[in-house]
Design a protein around this motif. Structure first.
Motif, PDB file in Angstrom:
ATOM      1  N   ILE A  95      28.122  35.372  25.345  1.00 13.83           N
ATOM      2  CA  ILE A  95      28.905  36.354  26.684  1.00 13.83           C
ATOM      3  C   ILE A  95      28.952  35.271  27.761  1.00 13.83           C
ATOM      4  CG2 ILE A  95      26.156  36.880  26.938  1.00 13.83           C
ATOM      5  CD1 ILE A  95      28.907  39.491  26.875  1.00 13.83           C
ATOM      6  N   ASP A  96      27.783  34.686  27.983  1.00  8.78           N
ATOM      7  CA  ASP A  96      28.287  33.478  29.328  1.00  8.78           C
ATOM      8  C   ASP A  96      29.816  33.286  29.156  1.00  8.78           C
ATOM      9  OD1 ASP A  96      25.469  33.798  30.669  1.00  8.78           O
ATOM     10  OD2 ASP A  96      24.947  32.526  28.934  1.00  8.78           O
ATOM     11  N   GLY A  97      30.474  32.824  28.182  1.00  7.64           N
ATOM     12  CA  GLY A  97      31.560  32.266  28.267  1.00  7.64           C
ATOM     13  C   GLY A  97      32.580  33.123  28.869  1.00  7.64           C
ATOM     14  N   LEU A  98      32.473  34.798  27.808  1.00  5.34           N
ATOM     15  CA  LEU A  98      33.305  35.575  28.539  1.00  5.34           C
ATOM     16  C   LEU A  98      33.549  35.991  30.263  1.00  5.34           C
ATOM     17  CD1 LEU A  98      34.949  38.164  27.892  1.00  5.34           C
ATOM     18  CD2 LEU A  98      32.857  39.268  26.778  1.00  5.34           C
ATOM     19  N   LEU A  99      31.555  35.703  30.284  1.00  3.31           N
ATOM     20  CA  LEU A  99      31.520  36.369  32.249  1.00  3.31           C
ATOM     21  C   LEU A  99      32.360  35.314  33.041  1.00  3.31           C
ATOM     22  CD1 LEU A  99      28.103  37.847  32.105  1.00  3.31           C
ATOM     23  CD2 LEU A  99      30.196  38.748  32.646  1.00  3.31           C
ATOM     24  N   LEU A 100      32.160  34.019  32.014  1.00  2.77           N
ATOM     25  CA  LEU A 100      33.134  32.912  33.198  1.00  2.77           C
ATOM     26  C   LEU A 100      34.342  33.657  33.240  1.00  2.77           C
ATOM     27  CD1 LEU A 100      31.752  29.246  32.858  1.00  2.77           C
ATOM     28  CD2 LEU A 100      31.682  30.260  34.696  1.00  2.77           C
ATOM     29  N   ALA A 101      34.928  34.068  32.191  1.00  6.36           N
ATOM     30  CA  ALA A 101      36.579  34.552  32.439  1.00  6.36           C
ATOM     31  C   ALA A 101      36.598  35.108  33.107  1.00  6.36           C
ATOM     32  CB  ALA A 101      37.134  34.185  30.350  1.00  6.36           C
ATOM     33  N   VAL A 102      35.938  36.590  32.697  1.00  7.08           N
ATOM     34  CA  VAL A 102      35.859  37.176  33.702  1.00  7.08           C
ATOM     35  C   VAL A 102      36.204  36.786  35.010  1.00  7.08           C
ATOM     36  CG1 VAL A 102      35.399  39.544  34.539  1.00  7.08           C
ATOM     37  CG2 VAL A 102      35.303  39.144  32.254  1.00  7.08           C
ATOM     38  N   ASN A 103      35.355  36.172  35.369  1.00  6.90           N
ATOM     39  CA  ASN A 103      34.499  35.348  36.689  1.00  6.90           C
ATOM     40  C   ASN A 103      36.371  34.995  37.887  1.00  6.90           C
ATOM     41  OD1 ASN A 103      32.081  36.854  37.398  1.00  6.90           O
ATOM     42  ND2 ASN A 103      31.045  35.040  36.750  1.00  6.90           N
ATOM     43  N   ALA A 104      36.441  33.916  36.374  1.00 11.24           N
ATOM     44  CA  ALA A 104      37.739  32.610  36.729  1.00 11.24           C
ATOM     45  C   ALA A 104      38.932  34.162  37.285  1.00 11.24           C
ATOM     46  CB  ALA A 104      38.150  31.907  36.029  1.00 11.24           C
ATOM     47  N   GLU A 105      38.800  35.658  36.609  1.00  6.09           N
ATOM     48  CA  GLU A 105      40.029  36.024  36.870  1.00  6.09           C
ATOM     49  C   GLU A 105      39.902  36.390  38.397  1.00  6.09           C
ATOM     50  OE1 GLU A 105      41.779  38.904  33.404  1.00  6.09           O
ATOM     51  OE2 GLU A 105      39.745  39.997  34.389  1.00  6.09           O
ATOM     52  N   THR A 106      38.505  37.035  38.266  1.00  5.70           N
ATOM     53  CA  THR A 106      38.486  37.405  40.220  1.00  5.70           C
ATOM     54  C   THR A 106      38.680  36.248  41.121  1.00  5.70           C
ATOM     55  OG1 THR A 106      36.319  38.474  38.417  1.00  5.70           O
ATOM     56  CG2 THR A 106      36.438  38.841  41.633  1.00  5.70           C
ATOM     57  N   LEU A 107      37.865  35.134  40.973  1.00  7.79           N
ATOM     58  CA  LEU A 107      38.276  33.363  41.755  1.00  7.79           C
ATOM     59  C   LEU A 107      39.812  33.656  42.036  1.00  7.79           C
ATOM     60  CD1 LEU A 107      35.966  31.307  40.730  1.00  7.79           C
ATOM     61  CD2 LEU A 107      35.830  32.543  43.422  1.00  7.79           C
ATOM     62  N   GLY A 108      40.581  33.749  41.041  1.00  6.87           N
ATOM     63  CA  GLY A 108      42.258  33.631  40.618  1.00  6.87           C
ATOM     64  C   GLY A 108      42.444  35.507  42.186  1.00  6.87           C
ATOM     65  N   MET A 109      41.922  36.532  41.707  1.00  4.85           N
ATOM     66  CA  MET A 109      42.917  37.180  42.531  1.00  4.85           C
ATOM     67  C   MET A 109      41.413  37.297  43.787  1.00  4.85           C
ATOM     68  SD  MET A 109      41.390  40.765  39.611  1.00  4.85           S
ATOM     69  CE  MET A 109      40.631  42.101  40.980  1.00  4.85           C
ATOM     70  N   LEU A 110      40.525  37.004  44.136  1.00  6.28           N
ATOM     71  CA  LEU A 110      40.327  36.468  45.712  1.00  6.28           C
ATOM     72  C   LEU A 110      41.343  35.632  45.909  1.00  6.28           C
ATOM     73  CD1 LEU A 110      38.033  36.696  47.670  1.00  6.28           C
ATOM     74  CD2 LEU A 110      36.709  35.326  46.841  1.00  6.28           C
ATOM     75  N   GLY A 111      41.484  34.183  45.549  1.00  6.54           N
ATOM     76  CA  GLY A 111      42.480  33.346  46.160  1.00  6.54           C
ATOM     77  C   GLY A 111      44.387  33.864  46.847  1.00  6.54           C
ATOM     78  N   GLU A 112      44.412  34.699  45.573  1.00  7.13           N
ATOM     79  CA  GLU A 112      45.250  35.560  46.027  1.00  7.13           C
ATOM     80  C   GLU A 112      45.596  36.002  47.231  1.00  7.13           C
ATOM     81  OE1 GLU A 112      48.072  38.009  43.381  1.00  7.13           O
ATOM     82  OE2 GLU A 112      47.417  36.106  41.748  1.00  7.13           O
ATOM     83  N   ALA A 113      44.418  37.208  47.376  1.00  6.71           N
ATOM     84  CA  ALA A 113      44.070  37.852  47.986  1.00  6.71           C
ATOM     85  C   ALA A 113      44.589  36.999  49.600  1.00  6.71           C
ATOM     86  CB  ALA A 113      42.897  39.336  48.619  1.00  6.71           C
ATOM     87  N   VAL A 114      43.409  35.816  49.924  1.00  9.28           N
ATOM     88  CA  VAL A 114      42.920  35.000  50.908  1.00  9.28           C
ATOM     89  C   VAL A 114      44.391  34.417  50.896  1.00  9.28           C
ATOM     90  CG1 VAL A 114      41.214  32.556  51.297  1.00  9.28           C
ATOM     91  CG2 VAL A 114      40.559  34.787  50.483  1.00  9.28           C
ATOM     92  N   ARG A 115      45.377  33.630  50.497  1.00  8.98           N
ATOM     93  CA  ARG A 115      46.627  33.559  50.704  1.00  8.98           C
ATOM     94  C   ARG A 115      47.310  34.276  51.121  1.00  8.98           C
ATOM     95  NH1 ARG A 115      44.733  29.583  46.592  1.00  8.98           N
ATOM     96  NH2 ARG A 115      45.562  31.165  45.167  1.00  8.98           N
ATOM     97  N   ALA A 116      47.510  34.804  50.689  1.00 14.22           N
ATOM     98  CA  ALA A 116      48.017  36.546  51.215  1.00 14.22           C
ATOM     99  C   ALA A 116      47.785  36.537  52.962  1.00 14.22           C
ATOM    100  CB  ALA A 116      48.510  37.234  50.747  1.00 14.22           C
ATOM    101  N   GLY A 117      46.453  37.011  52.864  1.00 14.82           N
ATOM    102  CA  GLY A 117      45.648  37.526  54.606  1.00 14.82           C
ATOM    103  C   GLY A 117      46.283  35.990  55.428  1.00 14.82           C
ATOM    104  N   ALA A 118      45.607  34.062  55.256  1.00 15.09           N
ATOM    105  CA  ALA A 118      45.961  33.369  55.497  1.00 15.09           C
ATOM    106  C   ALA A 118      47.742  33.210  55.970  1.00 15.09           C
ATOM    107  CB  ALA A 118      46.002  32.268  54.724  1.00 15.09           C
ATOM    108  N   ALA A 119      48.880  33.698  54.937  1.00 16.44           N
ATOM    109  CA  ALA A 119      49.597  33.858  55.545  1.00 16.44           C
ATOM    110  C   ALA A 119      50.118  34.600  57.120  1.00 16.44           C
ATOM    111  CB  ALA A 119      50.746  34.497  54.425  1.00 16.44           C
TER     112      ALA A 119
END
Lengths: 210, 210
Positions: A55-79
């Motif tokens: 289950i931790d492996g699955l949660l890490l995958a979900v969290n990686a997805e979230t970090l990706g979404m956050l990264g996109e939002a922050v990069r768009a905001g920086a632009a």
């Protein structure tokens, strides 16, 4: 023979990931249990373990997805704030972070609340995602903090500061804070840090001239 | 007839509280379960429920004790740095907070991780403890932020900022941070915020003169 196998694995993986994300978004981290995710994805718990280890492996995958979404939002905001003054850039990034946390409350909490079992480390890709996020904050600091080591520490500190303000406000651990109060706090911290950074940089330039 | 009854209740209460604190300090929040605490305190689980209502009531009592300890540490730290300049005062308070978190890791985490069931509010005394803590941070800000509402928001923001930096470093959620790196971040945030606050105050004085 291997291709359909791979496709099966990859489709199952995506379905498990999607079901885990749906559960997380609806009910929070504690609801993401192997049995529930497997049932929602219409597969055996053993299949989940085959694909994600546990289950931790699955949660890490979900969290990686979230970090990706956050990264996109922050990069768009920086632009969006590129070229504005330092205070406006820091305030813009803080606002993006606050909005992301408010709009993706459970996903965002899971990134910080999920604990790996003792001795187990997050995969390198996870740490790289985090480093990329910090690099976005370093951008606006380049002009006032030319030293890269100090700049990296400053980016971490600013991230931690904004994160702490948002986290306490959402946790409501320090009395009845509303969104306006949260905005006032972020406004305060980005304003005084930007001013302080510029004052320090101006002083360093003066010292350089002497 | 009532006095021995009260004494029994109060002794049992203190024993349960002490056992819960010992469990918390040794193993963390998740270990503080009604059955374990009752067993360690050599009483029935029903007695624990009679005295504290439920496990959340007991955890609130432990957390109130922790807030009291933190309050004492912060007030002592504030006395130590009284009269120093703003940067030194903010840095001193941040250091006290960091040391408290490092020395009382599980207790400190429990204050922020323990969640009351939905709809249940923390007792008024708990919120008063938090308000007293924020008042200590407001002290050094009085000279640069005469407006009491802005000063209160600033104290909350500074607390959140320092808390976030310490929490992320201890969580180790953003890569391998060590204590020195944590100190560098706290040093950065207190330095730039103090400078920014002083620059703002000087400007306000200038505007007042015009």
């Amino acid at each position: 023979m291997t291709e359909p196998q791979l496709t099966f694995r990859s489709t199952t993986q995506q379905r498990l990931l999607a079901c885990a994300a749906t559960l997380l978004e609806a009910e929070g981290l504690a609801a993401v249990q192997a049995r529930r995710v497997a049932r929602d994805a219409d597969c055996a718990v053993g299949t989940l373990y085959n694909v994600f280890g546990d289950i931790d492996g699955l949660l890490l995958a979900v969290n990686a997805e979230t970090l990706g979404m956050l990264g996109e939002a922050v990069r768009a905001g920086a632009a969006d704030v590129a070229g504005l003054d330092l205070r406006q850039q820091l305030a813009g990034l803080a606002t993006v972070y606050m909005r992301f946390a408010l709009a993706n409350r459970h996903r965002w909490e899971a990134v910080f609340k999920h604990r790996l079992p003792a001795g187990r480390e997050a995969p390198a890709s996870y740490l790289e995602d985090q480093a990329r996020l910090l690099a976005v904050i370093e951008g606006p600091l380049a002009a006032v903090l030319p030293d890269s080591e100090r700049r990296a520490a400053a980016a971490r500190a600013l991230f931690g500061a904004v994160h702490g303000i948002v986290a306490l406000a959402l946790d409501d651990r320090l009395g009845g804070q509303l969104k306006r109060e949260l905005e006032a706090q972020l406004d305060f911290i980005t304003d005084v840090t930007a001013r302080g950074l510029m004052a320090n940089a101006a002083e360093a330039r003066e010292d350089g001239r002497k």
